[in-house]
Design a protein around this motif. Structure first.
Motif, PDB file in Angstrom:
ATOM      1  N   MET A 286      -3.246  37.571  27.587  1.00 51.74           N
ATOM      2  CA  MET A 286      -3.518  36.774  28.788  1.00 51.74           C
ATOM      3  C   MET A 286      -2.447  35.701  28.989  1.00 51.74           C
ATOM      4  O   MET A 286      -1.840  35.230  28.036  1.00 51.74           O
ATOM      5  CB  MET A 286      -4.872  36.049  28.645  1.00 51.74           C
ATOM      6  CG  MET A 286      -6.059  36.937  28.515  1.00 51.74           C
ATOM      7  SD  MET A 286      -7.594  35.962  28.223  1.00 51.74           S
ATOM      8  CE  MET A 286      -7.550  35.785  26.430  1.00 51.74           C
TER       9      MET A 286
ATOM     10  N   GLN B  60      -2.737  32.331  29.422  1.00 55.58           N
ATOM     11  CA  GLN B  60      -3.813  31.359  29.220  1.00 55.58           C
ATOM     12  C   GLN B  60      -3.408  29.995  29.772  1.00 55.58           C
ATOM     13  O   GLN B  60      -2.417  29.408  29.342  1.00 55.58           O
ATOM     14  CB  GLN B  60      -4.143  31.270  27.728  1.00 55.58           C
ATOM     15  CG  GLN B  60      -4.599  32.595  27.140  1.00 55.58           C
ATOM     16  CD  GLN B  60      -4.693  32.597  25.632  1.00 55.58           C
ATOM     17  OE1 GLN B  60      -4.943  33.622  25.027  1.00 55.58           O
ATOM     18  NE2 GLN B  60      -4.458  31.452  25.001  1.00 55.58           N
TER      19      GLN B  60
ATOM     20  N   THR C 111      -8.102  27.704  32.049  1.00 56.13           N
ATOM     21  CA  THR C 111      -8.980  27.888  33.195  1.00 56.13           C
ATOM     22  C   THR C 111     -10.382  28.270  32.713  1.00 56.13           C
ATOM     23  O   THR C 111     -10.635  28.406  31.515  1.00 56.13           O
ATOM     24  CB  THR C 111      -8.457  29.016  34.096  1.00 56.13           C
ATOM     25  OG1 THR C 111      -8.607  30.270  33.398  1.00 56.13           O
ATOM     26  CG2 THR C 111      -6.987  28.819  34.434  1.00 56.13           C
ATOM     27  N   ASN C 112     -11.286  28.499  33.668  1.00 50.37           N
ATOM     28  CA  ASN C 112     -12.577  29.095  33.334  1.00 50.37           C
ATOM     29  C   ASN C 112     -12.714  30.466  33.989  1.00 50.37           C
ATOM     30  O   ASN C 112     -13.794  30.941  34.284  1.00 50.37           O
ATOM     31  CB  ASN C 112     -13.740  28.181  33.729  1.00 50.37           C
ATOM     32  CG  ASN C 112     -13.814  27.926  35.225  1.00 50.37           C
ATOM     33  OD1 ASN C 112     -12.991  28.419  36.004  1.00 50.37           O
ATOM     34  ND2 ASN C 112     -14.808  27.160  35.647  1.00 50.37           N
ATOM     35  N   THR C 113     -11.561  31.116  34.185  1.00 53.97           N
ATOM     36  CA  THR C 113     -11.495  32.418  34.845  1.00 53.97           C
ATOM     37  C   THR C 113     -11.646  33.557  33.845  1.00 53.97           C
ATOM     38  O   THR C 113     -11.006  33.565  32.792  1.00 53.97           O
ATOM     39  CB  THR C 113     -10.156  32.576  35.588  1.00 53.97           C
ATOM     40  OG1 THR C 113     -10.026  31.514  36.541  1.00 53.97           O
ATOM     41  CG2 THR C 113     -10.072  33.914  36.303  1.00 53.97           C
ATOM     42  N   VAL C 114     -12.477  34.526  34.203  1.00 51.58           N
ATOM     43  CA  VAL C 114     -12.727  35.713  33.384  1.00 51.58           C
ATOM     44  C   VAL C 114     -12.270  36.940  34.166  1.00 51.58           C
ATOM     45  O   VAL C 114     -12.557  37.056  35.363  1.00 51.58           O
ATOM     46  CB  VAL C 114     -14.220  35.847  33.035  1.00 51.58           C
ATOM     47  CG1 VAL C 114     -14.450  37.043  32.110  1.00 51.58           C
ATOM     48  CG2 VAL C 114     -14.747  34.567  32.399  1.00 51.58           C
ATOM     49  N   THR C 115     -11.575  37.864  33.491  1.00 52.47           N
ATOM     50  CA  THR C 115     -11.070  39.069  34.150  1.00 52.47           C
ATOM     51  C   THR C 115     -11.525  40.315  33.399  1.00 52.47           C
ATOM     52  O   THR C 115     -11.393  40.383  32.172  1.00 52.47           O
ATOM     53  CB  THR C 115      -9.531  39.056  34.205  1.00 52.47           C
ATOM     54  OG1 THR C 115      -9.088  37.868  34.878  1.00 52.47           O
ATOM     55  CG2 THR C 115      -8.998  40.273  34.935  1.00 52.47           C
TER      56      THR C 115
ATOM     57  N   THR D  28      -5.755  33.593  33.422  1.00 51.02           N
ATOM     58  CA  THR D  28      -7.125  33.863  32.980  1.00 51.02           C
ATOM     59  C   THR D  28      -7.264  33.430  31.533  1.00 51.02           C
ATOM     60  O   THR D  28      -6.284  33.403  30.778  1.00 51.02           O
ATOM     61  CB  THR D  28      -7.475  35.353  33.149  1.00 51.02           C
ATOM     62  OG1 THR D  28      -8.881  35.530  33.052  1.00 51.02           O
ATOM     63  CG2 THR D  28      -6.807  36.198  32.091  1.00 51.02           C
ATOM     64  N   ASP D  29      -8.469  33.071  31.133  1.00 52.76           N
ATOM     65  CA  ASP D  29      -8.696  32.628  29.763  1.00 52.76           C
ATOM     66  C   ASP D  29      -9.802  33.393  29.067  1.00 52.76           C
ATOM     67  O   ASP D  29     -10.224  33.011  27.969  1.00 52.76           O
ATOM     68  CB  ASP D  29      -8.977  31.123  29.742  1.00 52.76           C
ATOM     69  CG  ASP D  29      -7.692  30.321  29.916  1.00 52.76           C
ATOM     70  OD1 ASP D  29      -7.100  29.918  28.901  1.00 52.76           O
ATOM     71  OD2 ASP D  29      -7.247  30.143  31.067  1.00 52.76           O
TER      72      ASP D  29
ATOM     73  N   ILE E 216     -11.095  37.795  28.818  1.00 49.59           N
ATOM     74  CA  ILE E 216     -11.005  39.171  29.296  1.00 49.59           C
ATOM     75  C   ILE E 216     -12.161  39.971  28.706  1.00 49.59           C
ATOM     76  O   ILE E 216     -12.589  39.737  27.588  1.00 49.59           O
ATOM     77  CB  ILE E 216      -9.647  39.819  28.941  1.00 49.59           C
ATOM     78  CG1 ILE E 216      -9.218  39.509  27.498  1.00 49.59           C
ATOM     79  CG2 ILE E 216      -8.574  39.385  29.919  1.00 49.59           C
ATOM     80  CD1 ILE E 216      -7.882  40.120  27.105  1.00 49.59           C
TER      81      ILE E 216
ATOM     82  N   ILE F 157     -15.831  28.240  30.372  1.00 47.58           N
ATOM     83  CA  ILE F 157     -15.222  29.548  30.164  1.00 47.58           C
ATOM     84  C   ILE F 157     -16.129  30.497  29.376  1.00 47.58           C
ATOM     85  O   ILE F 157     -16.219  31.688  29.693  1.00 47.58           O
ATOM     86  CB  ILE F 157     -13.827  29.423  29.484  1.00 47.58           C
ATOM     87  CG1 ILE F 157     -13.161  30.795  29.353  1.00 47.58           C
ATOM     88  CG2 ILE F 157     -13.927  28.749  28.127  1.00 47.58           C
ATOM     89  CD1 ILE F 157     -12.862  31.481  30.661  1.00 47.58           C
TER      90      ILE F 157
ATOM     91  N   THR G 214     -17.948  33.913  30.582  1.00 48.06           N
ATOM     92  CA  THR G 214     -17.685  35.171  29.876  1.00 48.06           C
ATOM     93  C   THR G 214     -18.977  35.925  29.617  1.00 48.06           C
ATOM     94  O   THR G 214     -19.055  37.149  29.810  1.00 48.06           O
ATOM     95  CB  THR G 214     -16.958  34.894  28.546  1.00 48.06           C
ATOM     96  OG1 THR G 214     -15.732  34.192  28.806  1.00 48.06           O
ATOM     97  CG2 THR G 214     -16.636  36.190  27.816  1.00 48.06           C
TER      98      THR G 214
END
Length: 242
Positions: free
Chosen positions: A62, A64, A67-71, A84-85, A87, A130, A134
């Protein structure tokens, strides 16, 4: 069943240390971070060594940014995954990698639903949710909180992670249980303690935490201790049942 027959384990989790790689000082030697100034060829050798040793088909890394983004990812996802932080995947033999040097590497798995995740929980990412995000992303793919197992890796401990009191108060307001006192008696943050409480509030109770502190344990890279340094990794993957 023969006693020497290997038991099938649907999920594998690994944390690396700084030993056993190709990088020179100050990244010696198993640095897996390609954004810290290390020789790219050495990093490539180290990453390939991790693929070879674990036997995964590939590893997703990632970008990194706390963030609090999940992919959600699969074998066709371009890497590194931008901004993203965490996966999440349902793809067997696809390693999910998280790079750290004091932040908490968090590995999550629902082996029944065959959903796994890797997350980077630094102070800001943890504060901003985060790990809760997740868990939510895993549930969207069929996971059940009661079936999710979590392993928190080596990270900065509360006894050594010193911060100003206003910062500790801010993190505590968003991540209850994280404010603490350091070994010096000053204010600090225990991210792992806050994450454990947060996970339990989400219905996740199968939680284990490696207690080792990266700031004091020289087997690990530590940004707080060294400044210019490498990155170790947490890695999780689903095995393919034969």
């Amino acid at each position: 069943m023969p006693v020497n027959e290997e038991i099938f384990r649907p999920v594998r989790m690994v944390f690396t240390t700084r030993a056993g790689g190709a990088s020179a000082s100050p990244y010696q030697s198993f640095n897996l971070g390609d954004h810290v100034g290390d020789d790219p060829e050495a990093v490539a050798v180290n990453r390939q060594r991790l693929v070879t040793v674990t036997g995964v088909d590939d590893i997703v890394w990632m970008e990194q940014l706390h963030t609090n983004t999940v992919t959600v990812v699969d074998k066709d996802t371009p890497v590194p995954v931008e901004a993203t932080d965490a996966i999440v995947t349902t793809t067997p033999r696809l390693g999910l990698g998280v790079l750290v040097a004091d932040c908490v590497p968090v590995l999550l798995a629902d082996s029944k639903a065959k959903v796994v995740a890797a997350a980077h929980a630094g102070r800001m990412g943890a504060r901003n949710g985060i790990i809760a995000n997740t868990v939510d992303a895993m549930v969207e793919l069929g996971a059940t909180p009661a079936n999710i197992q979590v392993l928190l890796g080596p990270a900065a401990s509360g006894r050594n992670y010193e911060v100003p009191e206003d910062m500790a108060n801010d993190v505590e307001a968003h991540l209850p249980g994280s404010k603490t006192r350091t070994a010096k008696g000053t204010w600090g943050v225990d991210v792992r303690a806050g994450l454990i409480r947060q996970l339990m509030s989400k219905g996740v109770t199968a939680i284990e935490a490696d207690p080792r502190c990266t700031i004091e344990d020289t087997d690990f890279f530590s940004y707080r201790r060294e400044g210019k340094t490498g990155r170790q990794a947490g890695l999780i993957w689903l095995e393919e049942e034969k």
